[in-house]
Design a protein around this motif. Structure first.
Motif, mmCIF file in Angstrom:
data_model
loop_
_atom_site.group_PDB
_atom_site.id
_atom_site.type_symbol
_atom_site.label_atom_id
_atom_site.label_comp_id
_atom_site.label_asym_id
_atom_site.label_seq_id
_atom_site.Cartn_x
_atom_site.Cartn_y
_atom_site.Cartn_z
ATOM 1 N N THR A 183 0.814 -1.218 0.000
ATOM 2 C CA THR A 183 0.000 0.000 0.000
ATOM 3 C C THR A 183 0.850 1.273 0.000
ATOM 4 N N SER A 184 2.142 1.142 0.246
ATOM 5 C CA SER A 184 3.050 2.281 0.092
ATOM 6 C C SER A 184 4.479 1.777 -0.052
ATOM 7 N N GLY A 185 5.274 2.532 -0.793
ATOM 8 C CA GLY A 185 6.692 2.233 -0.917
ATOM 9 C C GLY A 185 7.059 1.170 -1.921
ATOM 10 N N GLY A 186 6.088 0.666 -2.657
ATOM 11 C CA GLY A 186 6.389 -0.359 -3.656
ATOM 12 C C GLY A 186 6.778 0.255 -4.987
ATOM 13 N N SER A 187 7.260 -0.593 -5.885
ATOM 14 C CA SER A 187 7.558 -0.160 -7.251
ATOM 15 C C SER A 187 7.108 -1.250 -8.210
ATOM 16 N N SER A 188 6.935 -0.890 -9.461
ATOM 17 C CA SER A 188 6.354 -1.820 -10.435
ATOM 18 C C SER A 188 7.234 -3.040 -10.696
ATOM 19 N N PHE A 228 -4.665 -6.056 8.945
ATOM 20 C CA PHE A 228 -3.366 -6.089 9.619
ATOM 21 C C PHE A 228 -2.369 -5.392 8.700
ATOM 22 N N THR A 229 -1.548 -4.516 9.255
ATOM 23 C CA THR A 229 -0.563 -3.790 8.461
ATOM 24 C C THR A 229 0.832 -4.029 9.013
ATOM 25 N N TYR A 230 1.759 -4.343 8.106
ATOM 26 C CA TYR A 230 3.188 -4.424 8.418
ATOM 27 C C TYR A 230 3.844 -3.240 7.721
ATOM 28 N N ARG A 231 4.611 -2.450 8.490
ATOM 29 C CA ARG A 231 5.169 -1.221 7.939
ATOM 30 C C ARG A 231 6.624 -1.055 8.379
ATOM 31 N N LEU A 232 7.456 -0.583 7.466
ATOM 32 C CA LEU A 232 8.853 -0.256 7.752
ATOM 33 C C LEU A 232 9.075 1.215 7.422
ATOM 34 N N THR A 233 9.632 1.967 8.394
ATOM 35 C CA THR A 233 9.930 3.375 8.130
ATOM 36 C C THR A 233 11.368 3.699 8.523
ATOM 37 N N ARG A 234 11.936 4.650 7.801
ATOM 38 C CA ARG A 234 13.175 5.340 8.147
ATOM 39 C C ARG A 234 13.215 6.563 7.242
ATOM 40 N N GLU A 235 14.155 7.435 7.424
ATOM 41 C CA GLU A 235 14.221 8.620 6.585
ATOM 42 C C GLU A 235 14.345 8.217 5.117
ATOM 43 N N GLY A 236 13.427 8.712 4.288
ATOM 44 C CA GLY A 236 13.443 8.401 2.865
ATOM 45 C C GLY A 236 12.837 7.058 2.501
ATOM 46 N N PHE A 294 7.501 1.851 3.718
ATOM 47 C CA PHE A 294 6.975 0.679 3.011
ATOM 48 C C PHE A 294 5.933 0.012 3.885
ATOM 49 N N SER A 295 4.784 -0.322 3.297
ATOM 50 C CA SER A 295 3.765 -1.021 4.078
ATOM 51 C C SER A 295 2.970 -2.000 3.222
ATOM 52 N N VAL A 296 2.512 -3.038 3.902
ATOM 53 C CA VAL A 296 1.663 -4.067 3.294
ATOM 54 C C VAL A 296 0.429 -4.230 4.173
#
Length: 196
Positions: A49-54, A164-172, A175-177
């Protein structure tokens, strides 16, 4: 008298070792842990749902979380990416909060060089949300592996009745699923390194 005291100390120590104190948790940690645990044995489809690419493997494969093994102190949740069954999230009650580890294995079951990284809660969080900033072991592993930017990782997990959401964050990086908890699917085979 000294002999009696010494004998009592030995007996007390033996009792403690044979009867360890139960791990205690605060309500928000217990509620979060139990909310995941109630889905034990079930598997669910997810999507980035965020941070992915094709062209990444997460966006181009079926994503499945399987709440596979549960007991009073540990949850094992494999995260399958297509046919890649190398990842298992391990959530553990530690007595001072919750720990999240990423168990990465090769297809033959041996540990990946980058495995058991993760973090530990630093506050109460909420019944629906917990965050796990990278621990010292993980930071040292990331430096050794040549990915120092990952020392700033924080992993987040959110659980609601339908998602249920799994998310990874850091500067820049964010990413979440999201996984749909309203419809379970046939569980996949055991992840690499684990037995059916």
């Amino acid at each position: 008298m000294k002999k009696i005291i010494f004998t009592s100390l030995i007996l007390s120590s033996t009792y403690v070792l044979a009867n360890p104190s139960p791990l205690v948790s605060i309500d928000s940690h217990d509620q979060f842990f139990n909310a995941i645990s109630k889905h034990c044995g079930k598997a669910f489809l997810g999507k980035v749902t965020s941070g992915g690419s094709s062209n990444d493997s997460f966006s181009n494969n079926n994503l499945i979380m399987h709440v596979r093994r549960c007991n009073d102190t540990e949850l094992q949740v494999p995260f399958h990416v297509g046919k890649d069954a190398s990842r298992t999230w391990i959530i553990t009650k530690t007595g001072s909060g919750l720990s999240l580890k990423h168990d990465h294995r090769h297809k033959d079951g041996t540990p990946d060089t980058s495995t058991m990284y993760g973090g530990h809660t630093v506050d109460a969080g909420w019944a629906q949300a917990q965050s796990f900033p990278a621990d010292q072991y993980s930071k040292e592993l990331f430096i050794k592996s040549g990915i120092p930017q990952s020392t700033a990782n924080t992993w987040h997990m959110y659980i609601y009745p339908e998602k249920f959401t799994y998310r990874l964050t850091r500067e820049g990086r964010d990413f979440s699923v999201d996984f749909n908890l309203t419809k379970s699917i046939t569980p996949p085979p055991a992840p690499w390194g684990y037995k059916n």
